[in-house]
Write a protein that holds these residues in place. Structure first.
Motif, short mmCIF file in Angstrom:
data_model
loop_
_atom_site.label_atom_id
_atom_site.label_comp_id
_atom_site.label_asym_id
_atom_site.label_seq_id
_atom_site.Cartn_x
_atom_site.Cartn_y
_atom_site.Cartn_z
N ALA A 19 0.85 -1.00 0.04
CA ALA A 19 -0.11 0.05 0.07
C ALA A 19 1.09 1.14 0.04
O ALA A 19 0.32 2.25 -0.41
CB ALA A 19 -0.80 -0.02 1.41
N VAL A 20 1.80 1.00 0.55
CA VAL A 20 2.93 2.40 0.65
C VAL A 20 3.42 2.58 -0.94
O VAL A 20 3.45 4.05 -1.09
CB VAL A 20 4.05 2.30 1.68
CG1 VAL A 20 4.85 3.37 1.80
CG2 VAL A 20 3.52 1.82 2.97
N GLY A 28 8.63 9.78 -1.64
CA GLY A 28 9.61 9.95 -0.53
C GLY A 28 9.02 10.16 0.80
O GLY A 28 7.96 9.75 1.09
N SER A 29 9.73 10.97 1.42
CA SER A 29 9.51 11.36 2.72
C SER A 29 8.46 12.57 3.06
O SER A 29 8.43 13.39 1.81
CB SER A 29 10.82 11.71 3.64
OG SER A 29 11.16 12.68 3.23
N ALA A 30 7.76 12.69 4.16
CA ALA A 30 7.19 14.16 4.50
C ALA A 30 8.17 15.11 4.63
O ALA A 30 9.34 14.86 4.89
CB ALA A 30 6.09 13.82 5.57
N LEU A 43 7.68 6.19 19.81
CA LEU A 43 7.92 6.82 18.55
C LEU A 43 6.79 6.60 17.61
O LEU A 43 6.32 5.29 17.24
CB LEU A 43 9.29 6.65 17.83
CG LEU A 43 10.52 7.12 18.61
CD1 LEU A 43 11.75 6.42 17.88
CD2 LEU A 43 10.53 8.73 18.52
N SER A 44 6.33 7.36 16.67
CA SER A 44 5.67 7.27 15.40
C SER A 44 6.39 7.85 14.06
O SER A 44 7.07 8.72 14.38
CB SER A 44 4.42 7.93 15.64
OG SER A 44 3.55 7.27 16.63
N LEU A 45 5.95 7.15 12.90
CA LEU A 45 6.63 8.04 11.81
C LEU A 45 5.56 7.98 10.76
O LEU A 45 4.57 7.10 10.85
CB LEU A 45 7.90 7.27 11.48
CG LEU A 45 8.00 6.04 10.88
CD1 LEU A 45 7.42 5.57 9.44
CD2 LEU A 45 9.33 5.31 10.86
N TYR A 46 5.43 8.72 9.73
CA TYR A 46 4.54 9.16 8.82
C TYR A 46 5.06 9.40 7.56
O TYR A 46 6.07 10.09 7.61
CB TYR A 46 3.64 10.32 9.32
CG TYR A 46 3.28 10.47 10.93
CD1 TYR A 46 2.10 9.83 11.20
CD2 TYR A 46 4.31 10.89 11.40
CE1 TYR A 46 1.67 9.97 12.44
CE2 TYR A 46 3.84 10.82 13.03
CZ TYR A 46 2.61 10.37 13.29
OH TYR A 46 2.02 10.35 14.92
N VAL A 47 4.30 8.56 6.52
CA VAL A 47 4.78 8.62 5.22
C VAL A 47 3.83 8.77 4.19
O VAL A 47 2.59 8.42 4.25
CB VAL A 47 5.44 7.29 4.75
CG1 VAL A 47 6.00 7.25 3.27
CG2 VAL A 47 6.77 6.92 5.79
N MET A 342 17.22 7.53 13.67
CA MET A 342 17.12 7.95 12.24
C MET A 342 16.17 7.07 11.56
O MET A 342 15.94 5.88 11.63
CB MET A 342 18.54 8.10 11.52
CG MET A 342 18.38 8.67 10.24
SD MET A 342 19.77 8.51 9.28
CE MET A 342 20.80 9.69 10.15
N ALA A 343 15.32 8.07 10.58
CA ALA A 343 14.33 6.98 9.87
C ALA A 343 14.62 7.55 8.41
O ALA A 343 14.86 8.81 8.39
CB ALA A 343 12.92 7.48 10.27
N LEU A 344 14.47 6.84 7.31
CA LEU A 344 14.40 7.16 6.03
C LEU A 344 13.38 6.28 5.43
O LEU A 344 12.78 5.57 6.01
CB LEU A 344 15.99 7.05 5.61
CG LEU A 344 16.43 5.51 5.61
CD1 LEU A 344 16.09 4.75 4.45
CD2 LEU A 344 18.11 5.73 5.65
N VAL A 345 13.08 6.67 3.84
CA VAL A 345 12.18 6.05 3.39
C VAL A 345 13.16 5.45 1.86
O VAL A 345 13.91 6.01 1.42
CB VAL A 345 11.10 7.07 2.60
CG1 VAL A 345 10.27 6.04 1.62
CG2 VAL A 345 10.19 7.68 3.93
#
Length: 372
Positions: A19-20, A28-30, A43-47, A342-345
């Motif tokens: 789905a992503v 890419g990222s927000a 933590l939460s992350l949003y794309v 660190m987070a990345l897409v």
């Protein structure tokens, strides 16, 4: 600021594999703080994705397991920005395009809030468009946000005239009318910083240099724009509070490499490879020293990590190529145990996270890919 009711509108739902990546409108990222730490220490992350955004949330403080992805619908979203206030509420700002009844394309800015980690969003509320002329309205840029220490939300957006428009809440929680902050030649989102003492500052790159707006007092009007004959690469400016009521702005200098600048001083060269998008930034303690951590995507598409003493640019800044490919801008945060994350897409649209290892210095452990 009064708390709004968080009803069921915008509640996330579980989505299946793939789905992503499908048909993403905003690859890419927000923009902004898309990796956030909730009041409960998770933590939460949003794309961004086609038709809205997806969210992952730690199942326990410090991880390593995450729940998700959970899909949050918002049709017509072209750009997504995430910002968080000191109260830990997470604010989502989007630029939305929709076909109107007469068939013409309309553009507006939308806003939603998540009050608690992993729970429902409020409804997406339209903040309108600062332009009454429909053609000018379609030239509206990406919105960015800042949340003052008292919880008041501010939304800044480059307008069709090359200046900056602002819409913000009043102390009662109602939205004030759009304000024209002026400026010229701005075609990229500005960098905003909410200082702990209550004021906001904004910095934007333009063809003539940079513009800086400073709030006169908490909740007050904005002075400026004041222009400075500096040469940042547009679209790379980031802001971070580095001292009491004092901001440092980071950017890629026109000559290449990162630079740090504070009002009243000259830019300090930090070296490293040039970024083409904003830096992720974080202030944290490393081995007992007050440090600034930066991260960005280099020209080869891989993530780079940098670190140096806070407001001590002359002491050196160290860069490390991590060899991990990414889309968009990486994100930095501290988890519930105080470790840098660190987070990345990734190139396939899947988010990855890496945590600070125990021991001296700042070393990241192996990358963890979050499930689709």
């Amino acid at each position: 600021m009064r708390r709004r009711s968080a009803g069921p509108v915008g509640a996330p739902r579980q989505v299946g594999p793939g789905a992503v990546e499908r048909g993403r409108e905003t690859p890419g990222s927000a923009h902004g703080d898309w990796l956030t730490l909730g009041r409960d220490g998770r933590l939460s992350l949003y794309v961004p994705t086609d038709g809205g955004l997806v969210r992952w949330t730690e199942t326990a403080v410090g991880g390593p397991e995450w729940s998700g992805p959970h899909f949050v619908a918002v049709a017509g979203l072209t750009h997504l920005t995430v910002t968080q206030g000191a109260d830990t509420y997470v604010h989502f700002l989007g630029r939305r395009e929709r076909e109107r009844a007469d068939g013409a394309l309309g553009v507006d800015i939308v806003h939603a809030i998540q009050y608690q980690t992993g729970l429902a969003f409020t409804e997406w509320r339209s903040l309108g468009n600062p332009h009454r002329d429909r053609e000018q309205g379609r030239e509206l840029g990406r919105p960015v946000g800042a949340v003052a220490a008292d919880g008041t939300v501010h939304v800044f957006v480059p307008n069709a005239h090359g200046g900056l428009s602002l819409r913000r809440e009043s102390p009662t929680g109602k939205w004030r009318a759009w304000e024209d902050l002026r400026g010229s030649g701005i075609d990229e989102p500005p960098a905003t910083v909410a200082l702990a003492a209550g004021r906001l500052e904004v910095c934007a790159a333009a063809a003539s240099g940079i513009f800086v707006w400073r709030q006169t007092a908490p909740g007050g009007d904005f002075d400026g724009p004041q222009g400075f004959a500096l040469r940042p690469t547009p679209g790379t400016v980031t802001a971070l509070e580095t001292g009491p009521d004092r901001a440092t702005f980071f950017w890629t200098d026109a000559d290449g490499g990162a630079a740090a600048w504070r009002a009243g001083d000259w830019p300090a060269a930090l070296g490293g490879s040039p970024a083409r998008q904003p830096y992720a930034s974080l202030r944290t303690a490393v081995d007992g020293y007050d440090c600034v951590v930066l991260a960005h995507r280099d020209r080869d598409g891989s993530v780079v990590l940098g670190m140096g003493g806070t407001e001590n640019e002359g002491g050196g800044f160290w860069w490390y190529g991590l060899g991990e490919p990414c889309q968009g801008v990486p994100a930095l945060a501290r988890d519930g145990r105080g470790r840098v994350v660190m987070a990345l897409v990734g190139p396939d649209g899947a988010p990855k996270v890496a945590r600070q290892e125990d021991g001296a210095g700042l070393t990241l452990a192996r990358w963890q890919t979050l499930g689709h």
